[in-house]
Design a protein around this motif. Structure first.
Motif: not given
Ligand SMILES: *[C@@H]1O[C@H](CO)[C@@H](O)[C@H](O)[C@H]1NC(C)=O
Length: 360
Positions: A14-23, A69-74
């Motif tokens: 879901l990270l890929l879809f712009w949900v606030t990235p959790p830890v 997925g890690l990149g999305v947060a960045e």
């Protein structure tokens, strides 16, 4: 066990879809699923919003999906940094449950930036994962072997050069798969902006060297290519955003051309867009706007973050807050710094909500 993994995988993606990235922790690694192809298929098939080509890539390169997925947060954070003084501040990316890209009417300058920076972010994330040995399908740039020459003389390629070619290839395959090729106006400019983003990362590949030889004389050097901090790409794309070029479709819909003939034609590294941006003053999901109600503004600024501009003339509320700060720090020989705690009182200004939605 399988359903737990499935759940983790889905919540991760879901990270890929712009949900606030959790830890993010290391569980999000499909290698842990034992590499069963049936399991991968179930997982990749259940990721919302992937087109079939992306599903195939997901199944074939599960560990690359983790890197993305890690990149999305960045890159979301980078986008927020670049837009921190603006009405549209990229938070729509973080708040939106679905891909911002999916929305209607996103043909503005801001969406051009989002396409470019997320495409750049995939290049960056995949390239870095290659160098760190996290992907089975790539490694350090194999062409950077042997010796070479530059203005400072000969050197050996050594260590691990970032394999940006692989990163670009993967990003092109994965990100561009979303766009329908053909006479689709929006796809044409999205593909253009995606490419501009990929190229931006490549600009900041720099040669790093380590000197050997007598006391750092540097007569012997070992060099490698490394990507610069992602901030450099962000700053560069920000400039491109500021100079983005409005375009219109050709008569035969096979390409686009500059809307105003007095402006220069876009090059491959320019960002392009179709429509003028809304003012982003009020909340409107369809255009990716959260509005500026509640945003902090700067009363002494005369720029985009001034209360006048940020609050769209609606006015602002002021609240006085106090906080403890370190102050009067002194250096003591040797080696400590001692500070006092000082109470600082400051006014924080936040934009008022539009009248019709006040109290919501
Ligand atoms: C507010 O704007 C002024 C003038 O541009 C600037 O010097 C100051 O650092 C800004 N304050 C904050 C908190 O950003």
């Amino acid at each position: 066990k399988m359903s737990l993994l499935l759940e983790l995988w889905l919540s991760g993606l879901l990270l890929l879809f712009w949900v606030t990235p959790p830890v993010i922790s290391s569980w999000w690694y499909m290698g842990a699923a034992g590499g069963s192809s049936a399991l991968r298929r179930v997982m990749c098939d259940n990721v919302p919003g992937l087109v079939s080509r992306q599903r195939q890539l997901c199944q074939r390169h599960p560990e690359a999906m983790r890197a993305i997925g890690l990149g999305v947060a960045e890159w979301t954070a980078e986008c927020q940094h670049q837009f921190r003084r603006h009405r549209w501040n990229c938070d729509a990316l973080v708040h939106s449950q679905r891909s911002l890209f999916g929305g209607r009417g996103l043909r503005s300058r801001e969406s051009a930036f989002v396409y470019a920076i997320s495409s750049a972010g995939v290049v960056f994330a995949i390239t870095r994962a290659c160098s760190q040995g996290e992907l089975k399908s790539c490694s350090c740039d194999p062409t950077k072997k042997g010796s070479s020459k530059d203005d400072n003389g000969h050197f050996d390629w050594g260590g691990c050069s970032d394999n940006i070619h692989y990163g670009i290839k993967f990003a092109r395959a994965f990100v561009d798969a979303k766009e329908k090729k053909g006479k689709d106006a929006r796809a044409l400019i999205n593909l253009h902006n995606n490419r501009a983003g990929r190229k931006a990362v490549k600009r900041f590949l720099k040669q790093e060297c380590k000197c050997h030889g007598v006391s750092g004389s540097c007569t012997l050097r070992t060099c490698w290519l490394a990507m610069a901090d992602f901030r450099k790409t962000g700053d560069y794309l920000w400039k491109k955003y500021s100079g983005a070029i409005q375009v219109i479709m050709n008569q035969d819909s096979t390409g686009f051309t500059v809307a105003n003939k007095r402006f220069k034609k876009p090059t491959k590294s320019d960002l392009v867009y179709f429509e003028n941006s809304p003012d982003y003053c009020v909340r409107d999901r369809d255009v990716g706007s959260l509005g500026t109600a509640g945003r902090v503004c700067n009363q002494s600024s005369r720029g985009m973050d001034s209360c006048e501009v940020m609050c769209c003339g609606r006015g602002h509320d002021t609240s006085r807050i106090s906080r403890m700060n370190k102050c009067e720090c002194k250096f003591h020989w040797c080696c400590a710094v001692h500070c006092q705690d000082c109470l600082e009182v400051l006014d924080v200004h936040t934009c008022k909500a539009p009248a019709e939605s006040a109290g919501t």
